[in-house]
Enzyme design. Sequence first.
Site, PDB file in Angstrom:
ATOM      1  N   ASN A 133       0.885  -1.168   0.000  1.00 32.62           N
ATOM      2  CA  ASN A 133       0.000   0.000   0.000  1.00 32.62           C
ATOM      3  C   ASN A 133       0.923   1.219   0.000  1.00 32.62           C
ATOM      4  O   ASN A 133       1.465   1.592   1.037  1.00 32.62           O
ATOM      5  CB  ASN A 133      -0.899  -0.007   1.246  1.00 32.62           C
ATOM      6  CG  ASN A 133      -1.721   1.267   1.364  1.00 32.62           C
ATOM      7  OD1 ASN A 133      -1.766   2.083   0.435  1.00 32.62           O
ATOM      8  ND2 ASN A 133      -2.369   1.450   2.498  1.00 32.62           N
ATOM      9  N   TRP A 134       1.087   1.785  -1.176  1.00 31.49           N
ATOM     10  CA  TRP A 134       2.055   2.888  -1.313  1.00 31.49           C
ATOM     11  C   TRP A 134       1.564   4.176  -0.660  1.00 31.49           C
ATOM     12  O   TRP A 134       2.336   5.119  -0.511  1.00 31.49           O
ATOM     13  CB  TRP A 134       2.348   3.151  -2.790  1.00 31.49           C
ATOM     14  CG  TRP A 134       3.081   2.044  -3.487  1.00 31.49           C
ATOM     15  CD1 TRP A 134       3.706   0.976  -2.908  1.00 31.49           C
ATOM     16  CD2 TRP A 134       3.285   1.900  -4.902  1.00 31.49           C
ATOM     17  NE1 TRP A 134       4.274   0.182  -3.865  1.00 31.49           N
ATOM     18  CE2 TRP A 134       4.024   0.733  -5.101  1.00 31.49           C
ATOM     19  CE3 TRP A 134       2.899   2.663  -6.008  1.00 31.49           C
ATOM     20  CZ2 TRP A 134       4.406   0.291  -6.376  1.00 31.49           C
ATOM     21  CZ3 TRP A 134       3.260   2.231  -7.284  1.00 31.49           C
ATOM     22  CH2 TRP A 134       4.012   1.061  -7.452  1.00 31.49           C
ATOM     23  N   LYS A 135       0.282   4.233  -0.346  1.00 37.49           N
ATOM     24  CA  LYS A 135      -0.315   5.460   0.203  1.00 37.49           C
ATOM     25  C   LYS A 135      -0.008   6.636  -0.740  1.00 37.49           C
ATOM     26  O   LYS A 135       0.076   6.432  -1.951  1.00 37.49           O
ATOM     27  CB  LYS A 135       0.164   5.679   1.645  1.00 37.49           C
ATOM     28  CG  LYS A 135      -0.065   4.413   2.512  1.00 37.49           C
ATOM     29  CD  LYS A 135       0.123   4.614   3.976  1.00 37.49           C
ATOM     30  CE  LYS A 135      -0.159   3.292   4.700  1.00 37.49           C
ATOM     31  NZ  LYS A 135      -0.040   3.397   6.149  1.00 37.49           N
ATOM     32  N   GLU A 161      -6.696   4.989   7.751  1.00 38.13           N
ATOM     33  CA  GLU A 161      -6.486   6.411   7.427  1.00 38.13           C
ATOM     34  C   GLU A 161      -7.728   7.001   6.764  1.00 38.13           C
ATOM     35  O   GLU A 161      -8.064   8.173   6.979  1.00 38.13           O
ATOM     36  CB  GLU A 161      -5.226   6.554   6.552  1.00 38.13           C
ATOM     37  CG  GLU A 161      -3.956   6.309   7.378  1.00 38.13           C
ATOM     38  CD  GLU A 161      -2.790   5.722   6.618  1.00 38.13           C
ATOM     39  OE1 GLU A 161      -2.757   5.776   5.379  1.00 38.13           O
ATOM     40  OE2 GLU A 161      -1.883   5.190   7.291  1.00 38.13           O
ATOM     41  N   GLY A 200       2.929  -0.973   4.224  1.00 36.44           N
ATOM     42  CA  GLY A 200       3.028   0.450   3.909  1.00 36.44           C
ATOM     43  C   GLY A 200       4.467   0.819   3.602  1.00 36.44           C
ATOM     44  O   GLY A 200       4.991   0.564   2.521  1.00 36.44           O
ATOM     45  N   GLY A 201       5.126   1.433   4.568  1.00 31.88           N
ATOM     46  CA  GLY A 201       6.470   1.965   4.361  1.00 31.88           C
ATOM     47  C   GLY A 201       7.447   0.999   3.702  1.00 31.88           C
ATOM     48  O   GLY A 201       8.186   1.379   2.779  1.00 31.88           O
ATOM     49  N   HIS A 221      -9.425   1.441   4.881  1.00 34.74           N
ATOM     50  CA  HIS A 221      -8.141   1.632   5.559  1.00 34.74           C
ATOM     51  C   HIS A 221      -8.344   2.590   6.738  1.00 34.74           C
ATOM     52  O   HIS A 221      -9.144   3.529   6.651  1.00 34.74           O
ATOM     53  CB  HIS A 221      -7.097   2.181   4.584  1.00 34.74           C
ATOM     54  CG  HIS A 221      -5.725   2.145   5.175  1.00 34.74           C
ATOM     55  ND1 HIS A 221      -5.272   3.107   6.048  1.00 34.74           N
ATOM     56  CD2 HIS A 221      -4.729   1.239   5.059  1.00 34.74           C
ATOM     57  CE1 HIS A 221      -4.048   2.783   6.439  1.00 34.74           C
ATOM     58  NE2 HIS A 221      -3.689   1.659   5.850  1.00 34.74           N
ATOM     59  N   GLU A 231      -5.254  -4.570  10.647  1.00 32.80           N
ATOM     60  CA  GLU A 231      -4.231  -3.546  10.831  1.00 32.80           C
ATOM     61  C   GLU A 231      -4.496  -2.794  12.133  1.00 32.80           C
ATOM     62  O   GLU A 231      -5.322  -1.859  12.150  1.00 32.80           O
ATOM     63  CB  GLU A 231      -4.252  -2.550   9.671  1.00 32.80           C
ATOM     64  CG  GLU A 231      -3.979  -3.184   8.324  1.00 32.80           C
ATOM     65  CD  GLU A 231      -3.418  -2.174   7.326  1.00 32.80           C
ATOM     66  OE1 GLU A 231      -2.328  -2.425   6.813  1.00 32.80           O
ATOM     67  OE2 GLU A 231      -4.048  -1.125   7.091  1.00 32.80           O
TER      68      GLU A 231
HETATM   69  P1  13P Z   1       3.139   0.604   7.601  1.00 31.24           P
HETATM   70  O1  13P Z   1       3.636  -0.720   7.052  1.00 31.24           O
HETATM   71  O2  13P Z   1       3.864   1.777   7.068  1.00 31.24           O
HETATM   72  O3  13P Z   1       3.052   0.562   9.090  1.00 31.24           O
HETATM   73  O4  13P Z   1       1.639   0.774   7.069  1.00 31.24           O
HETATM   74  C1  13P Z   1       0.762  -0.294   7.168  1.00 31.24           C
HETATM   75  C2  13P Z   1      -0.466   0.035   6.409  1.00 31.24           C
HETATM   76  O5  13P Z   1      -1.210   0.926   6.780  1.00 31.24           O
HETATM   77  C3  13P Z   1      -0.751  -0.730   5.198  1.00 31.24           C
HETATM   78  O6  13P Z   1      -2.017  -0.479   4.718  1.00 31.24           O
END
Ligand code: 13P
Length: 250
Positions: free
Chosen positions: A9-11, A97, A233-234, A95, A167
Amino acid sequence: MRKSLVAGNWKMNGSRDSIRALLGGILDGIGEVNTASVAVCAPFVYLQQVSEQLVGSPVAWGAQNVSEHEKGAFTGEIAVSMLQDFNCGYVIVGHSERRSLYGEDDALVAAKFARVRAAGMTPILCVGETLEEREAGITEKVVARQLQAVLDAEGVGALADAVVAYEPVWAIGTGKTASPEQAQEVHAFIRGMIAAQDAAVAEGLVIQYGGSMKGTNAAELLAQPDIDGGLIGGASLDAAEFLTICKAAG
Ligand code: 13P
């Protein structure tokens, strides 16, 4: 036997150049991933580029959000038909966020989930508790409520072609991963809740873990019986790191 899915998930990260390089790096090493399915969820504007680079490869792609509406006067929104146009395989819905920063509630998430499924794409339904909720001892209650909204709207059969991502909000982007035991406990709870309605659907359901998963902690998380991959994510922004996780998944 469930096949693990590792999805990036590149956000809101990346540029034309960085995405070209990232996907190039992933494609270079993807041959070393044996059994796990791999996908990347890109910002909308890069889906064309991503689809061109990944077509014909073992790496699938998808989006991070979608409108609950079919089409029409919804300025700034993206419809499932548009994602179909770019051959997206997956769409992340709910998600944390989106839930916390953009006010998406359970009913809206369920409506998005329904749209994605009806369009023949696989929804990745995110659930998870905040730190406050965990400390209040209501983790299972929160996760159950989030899942129940989709079950009520769509029925348990809908999960036969969906993915769930657990998550914990307190683990996202914080470097603070859930312990394998903490994660397994919630994953088993989720599977048990589904199994109470349909054992076969529960057995086949891919439940990803997400929240500071990286190369160094992926193997112990993925060794848990109910953790079937990760939503990353990261660590998905670095090809080598992402591939390490994919290889740990099978
Ligand atoms: P991180 O791996 O950056 O903690 O993010 C997880 C995430 O929200 C994947 O959707």
